[in-house]
Design a protein around this motif. Sequence first.
Motif, PDB file in Angstrom:
ATOM      1  N   LYS A   1      -1.344  16.429  47.312  1.00  0.00           N
ATOM      2  CA  LYS A   1      -1.523  17.157  46.054  1.00  0.00           C
ATOM      3  C   LYS A   1      -2.136  18.520  46.371  1.00  0.00           C
ATOM      4  N   GLU A   2      -1.643  19.540  45.715  1.00  0.00           N
ATOM      5  CA  GLU A   2      -2.169  20.892  45.898  1.00  0.00           C
ATOM      6  C   GLU A   2      -2.662  21.436  44.567  1.00  0.00           C
ATOM      7  N   MET A   3      -3.977  21.589  44.444  1.00  0.00           N
ATOM      8  CA  MET A   3      -4.598  22.165  43.252  1.00  0.00           C
ATOM      9  C   MET A   3      -4.034  21.562  41.962  1.00  0.00           C
ATOM     10  N   GLU A   4      -4.056  20.244  41.938  1.00  0.00           N
ATOM     11  CA  GLU A   4      -3.590  19.535  40.742  1.00  0.00           C
ATOM     12  C   GLU A   4      -4.653  19.665  39.647  1.00  0.00           C
ATOM     13  N   ILE A   5      -4.228  20.010  38.447  1.00  0.00           N
ATOM     14  CA  ILE A   5      -5.176  20.156  37.330  1.00  0.00           C
ATOM     15  C   ILE A   5      -5.427  18.779  36.709  1.00  0.00           C
ATOM     16  N   LEU A   6      -6.675  18.384  36.720  1.00  0.00           N
ATOM     17  CA  LEU A   6      -7.048  17.109  36.102  1.00  0.00           C
ATOM     18  C   LEU A   6      -7.134  17.289  34.595  1.00  0.00           C
ATOM     19  N   CYS A   7      -7.833  18.323  34.168  1.00  0.00           N
ATOM     20  CA  CYS A   7      -7.891  18.682  32.758  1.00  0.00           C
ATOM     21  C   CYS A   7      -8.572  20.042  32.630  1.00  0.00           C
ATOM     22  N   GLU A   8      -8.396  20.669  31.508  1.00  0.00           N
ATOM     23  CA  GLU A   8      -9.095  21.910  31.183  1.00  0.00           C
ATOM     24  C   GLU A   8      -9.927  21.622  29.949  1.00  0.00           C
ATOM     25  N   LYS A   9     -11.231  21.619  30.128  1.00  0.00           N
ATOM     26  CA  LYS A   9     -12.090  21.085  29.084  1.00  0.00           C
ATOM     27  C   LYS A   9     -13.115  22.105  28.612  1.00  0.00           C
TER      28      LYS A   9
ATOM     29  N   SER B   1     -12.354  10.166  52.222  1.00  0.00           N
ATOM     30  CA  SER B   1     -13.604  10.929  52.067  1.00  0.00           C
ATOM     31  C   SER B   1     -13.336  12.077  51.103  1.00  0.00           C
ATOM     32  N   VAL B   2     -14.409  12.623  50.533  1.00  0.00           N
ATOM     33  CA  VAL B   2     -14.269  13.727  49.590  1.00  0.00           C
ATOM     34  C   VAL B   2     -15.035  14.931  50.106  1.00  0.00           C
ATOM     35  N   ASP B   3     -14.547  16.110  49.718  1.00  0.00           N
ATOM     36  CA  ASP B   3     -15.192  17.359  50.104  1.00  0.00           C
ATOM     37  C   ASP B   3     -15.076  18.327  48.932  1.00  0.00           C
ATOM     38  N   TYR B   4     -15.842  19.416  49.001  1.00  0.00           N
ATOM     39  CA  TYR B   4     -15.847  20.406  47.927  1.00  0.00           C
ATOM     40  C   TYR B   4     -15.611  21.792  48.505  1.00  0.00           C
ATOM     41  N   GLU B   5     -15.206  22.692  47.651  1.00  0.00           N
ATOM     42  CA  GLU B   5     -15.002  24.078  48.068  1.00  0.00           C
ATOM     43  C   GLU B   5     -15.950  24.969  47.284  1.00  0.00           C
ATOM     44  N   ALA B   6     -16.611  25.880  48.010  1.00  0.00           N
ATOM     45  CA  ALA B   6     -17.612  26.756  47.386  1.00  0.00           C
ATOM     46  C   ALA B   6     -16.992  27.674  46.331  1.00  0.00           C
ATOM     47  N   THR B   7     -15.688  27.918  46.436  1.00  0.00           N
ATOM     48  CA  THR B   7     -15.026  28.816  45.475  1.00  0.00           C
ATOM     49  C   THR B   7     -14.781  28.150  44.132  1.00  0.00           C
ATOM     50  N   ASN B   8     -14.986  26.843  44.062  1.00  0.00           N
ATOM     51  CA  ASN B   8     -14.721  26.109  42.826  1.00  0.00           C
ATOM     52  C   ASN B   8     -16.000  25.577  42.188  1.00  0.00           C
ATOM     53  N   LEU B   9     -17.048  26.383  42.260  1.00  0.00           N
ATOM     54  CA  LEU B   9     -18.302  26.027  41.610  1.00  0.00           C
ATOM     55  C   LEU B   9     -18.455  26.816  40.320  1.00  0.00           C
ATOM     56  N   VAL B  10     -18.902  26.162  39.278  1.00  0.00           N
ATOM     57  CA  VAL B  10     -19.098  26.809  37.971  1.00  0.00           C
ATOM     58  C   VAL B  10     -20.589  26.897  37.692  1.00  0.00           C
ATOM     59  N   ASP B  11     -21.062  28.085  37.351  1.00  0.00           N
ATOM     60  CA  ASP B  11     -22.478  28.304  37.057  1.00  0.00           C
ATOM     61  C   ASP B  11     -22.824  27.684  35.704  1.00  0.00           C
ATOM     62  N   ILE B  12     -23.795  26.748  35.710  1.00  0.00           N
ATOM     63  CA  ILE B  12     -24.211  26.096  34.452  1.00  0.00           C
ATOM     64  C   ILE B  12     -25.720  26.287  34.242  1.00  0.00           C
ATOM     65  N   THR B  13     -26.241  27.390  34.772  1.00  0.00           N
ATOM     66  CA  THR B  13     -27.673  27.650  34.653  1.00  0.00           C
ATOM     67  C   THR B  13     -28.084  27.896  33.205  1.00  0.00           C
ATOM     68  N   LEU B  14     -27.218  28.595  32.473  1.00  0.00           N
ATOM     69  CA  LEU B  14     -27.529  28.957  31.089  1.00  0.00           C
ATOM     70  C   LEU B  14     -26.806  28.044  30.108  1.00  0.00           C
ATOM     71  N   ASP B  15     -27.426  27.859  28.929  1.00  0.00           N
ATOM     72  CA  ASP B  15     -26.802  27.056  27.876  1.00  0.00           C
ATOM     73  C   ASP B  15     -25.799  27.906  27.113  1.00  0.00           C
ATOM     74  N   LYS B  16     -24.625  28.022  27.649  1.00  0.00           N
ATOM     75  CA  LYS B  16     -23.581  28.765  26.938  1.00  0.00           C
ATOM     76  C   LYS B  16     -22.262  28.008  27.055  1.00  0.00           C
ATOM     77  N   GLU B  17     -21.521  27.999  25.968  1.00  0.00           N
ATOM     78  CA  GLU B  17     -20.254  27.287  25.954  1.00  0.00           C
ATOM     79  C   GLU B  17     -19.253  27.963  26.883  1.00  0.00           C
ATOM     80  N   GLN B  18     -18.478  27.161  27.567  1.00  0.00           N
ATOM     81  CA  GLN B  18     -17.443  27.710  28.451  1.00  0.00           C
ATOM     82  C   GLN B  18     -16.376  26.651  28.694  1.00  0.00           C
ATOM     83  N   THR B  19     -15.201  27.113  29.011  1.00  0.00           N
ATOM     84  CA  THR B  19     -14.085  26.213  29.312  1.00  0.00           C
ATOM     85  C   THR B  19     -13.965  26.078  30.822  1.00  0.00           C
ATOM     86  N   VAL B  20     -13.929  24.826  31.276  1.00  0.00           N
ATOM     87  CA  VAL B  20     -13.933  24.545  32.714  1.00  0.00           C
ATOM     88  C   VAL B  20     -12.648  23.818  33.083  1.00  0.00           C
TER      89      VAL B  20
END
Length: 590
Positions: free
Chosen positions: A98-106, A172-191
Amino acid sequence: MVRHTAMLVIVLLALCGLGVVEVHGSSSNHKYGAGDPVPLYANKVGPFHNPSETYKYFDLPFCHPKGEVTEKREALGEVLNGDRMVEALYELKFKQDKEMEILCEKPLTKNDIKKFRDAVKNDYYFQMYYDDLPIWGFVGKIEKSGQDVKYSLNTHVHFDIQYNDNRVIEISVDYEATNLVDITLDKEQTVKFTYTAKWKATDKPFSQRMAKYSRNSFLPQHLEIHWFSIINSCVTVLLLTGFLATILMRVLKNDFIKYSRDEEVADEQEETGWKYIHGDVFRFPSHKSLFCAVLGSGAQLLALAIFIFLLSLVGVFYPYNRGALYTALVVIYALTSGIAGYTASSFYKQLEGTNWVRNILYTGALFCGPLFLTFSFLNTVAIFYNATAALPFGTICVIILIWTLITAPLLVLGGIAGKNSKIEFQAPCRTSKFPREVPPLPWYRHTVPQMAMAGFLPFSAIYIELYYIFASVWGHKVYTIYSILFIVFIILIIVTAFITIALTYFQLAVEDHEWWWRAVLCGGSTGVFIFGYCFYYYYARSDMSGFMQTSFFFGYMACICYGFFLMLGSVGFRASHLFVRHIYQSIKCE
C-alpha cells in the motif's frame, strides 16, 4: 453427585477453552493466498507506564467505522487481561503493498484535539493484533524546546510485514516525521489519517515467529547476568541453610545424648529444655477450625502453583498467548478446591473438631473472600474510569458459575472425604490435662521479631527474581525463562521449611510450647516481605501513577502476597510438624 459435577467440569472447561481455540484458529491454519484478507484487530490504548489503565481503542477519536464497531469474541482469559478487540479499518491484505492509502479524512473538534493532546502528554500507546501477532505504537510525540512544549499527533502508520511462503511471520510499525500534526493549541482542524504497507519475504520458519518477542524480553542481553545473579543468590542461600541445618543437627545430637543419659539418672536430674514440655507440645492449637482452613487453603495454592509451573515448562504460556495464564489460574483454582476441602477437613478431624461445616465455610472464604472484596472495589474503580479492566457483566456471571458449579461442590466433596477419612492424630507423647505456663521470654523471642527473622532468608532467595516478575506483570517486558523461576520456587519452599524448623526448635528449647500458629506465621512471613518490596518497586523502580493504577497495583499485590502467606505458612507448619514428631519419637517420654 460426583458424576454430575464431573459433567459440569467438562462443560465449563469447554466454554473456557472455546475462546482460546478461536484465537489460534481465527484464520484456520494461518495460511493465506495473495490478496486474502488477514485479520487485524485494534485492542486498546492507555498510558505506557500504567499497564492496568487501558481503554477501548475507539475511546480516542481515531477514524471510526461506519455503523457499529465489529467486536471480536474473546476467551475468558483475554477478557480478564483487559483485551477488548475490534476490527480495525486498515486493510492489509496478504502480499499487497500500500502506498499512502487514506484511512479517513476527519474534522477534529476542540474536544477531540484535547483528548489527543492528553493522550500524547500521558505517553499513550495503542495495541493491535495482526494474524495474532501483537503491534504497538505511540499516539504521538512530545518535543521540548526550552520552555516551549509541542504536542504532535501521528497521522501516518507504516507497516513492515514479513512473510514466508503463505504465512505471516513478523510485523512492525514505524512513523514518518513529515506526517505529524501539531495539536498544541485547542483549535479545530481537519486531519488526514494515512498508512502504507510493505511486504518482504523471509526465511524464518512459522514456528519461530514468536521468538522475536522472547528476545525483546530479557534475552539475550540479560540472560547471562540473570543466570549469574540467580545462581549467586541460590548458592548463598543454600550455604546459609546448610550451615543452619548442620548446627541444628549437631545441637540435636547433643540433646539426644543428654536426654538419653537423663533417662538413666532420672531421679537425680530434672528435665530441662524441649523434653521438659513433652506433655504440652502436642496440645491442639486455639481456633482449630481457622487453623485447618489455613492449611487447606495453603495446600490448594501450592498445588495451583505447581500446576501452573508444569504448564509453563511445557510451553503453554508462550509470549502473547493471550489470556492463557488467566484462564489457567481460574480453571485450575476451581479444580483444586477439593484439595483444600480434604486437607482442612481431614486435619480438623484429627484435631477432634466437630463443626466440619463451619470449617468448610472458613476454608472456602479464607482466600476467596478477601479476593472477592478486592475485586469488587477495583472493578468499581475501573467502571468509574471506563477502563477495559472493568469486567463485563457476562464475564462476572461466568466466574460466579465456575465458583458455584465447580469450586463449591469440589470443596464440599473434598470436605466430606476428609471428614470420613480414618487418619488419626498420633502424638508420640501424651498431652497433660493442664498446660504449662510459658516462661517469660526476651523481646526477640516474640512472634513479630521471629517472623522478621523467618521471612528474611527466603525473601533473599527470590529478591533478584522479583524484579523480572514485576517488570513482566506490571510492565511491558515478556517473561519467558520459566526454568529459572521454577528453580527459585523450589529453593523458596526448601528454605522456608528449613528456617521454620530451626525457629521452631529454638522456640521449644526455651520451653515455649505454643508453636503451632507460630510455625504458620513464621513460614508465611515471606509474603509480608514481598508486600514490602511492592512499595519499593512502585516508588523506586516504576513510573506508575494515578489512583486507578495505584489501587490496582497494591490491591492485587496484597491478594497475591496473602496467597503466598497462606501457601508458605502451610509449608512451614508441615515441615515443623514432621520435625517435632521426629524429635519426640526419638526420646523416651513418660
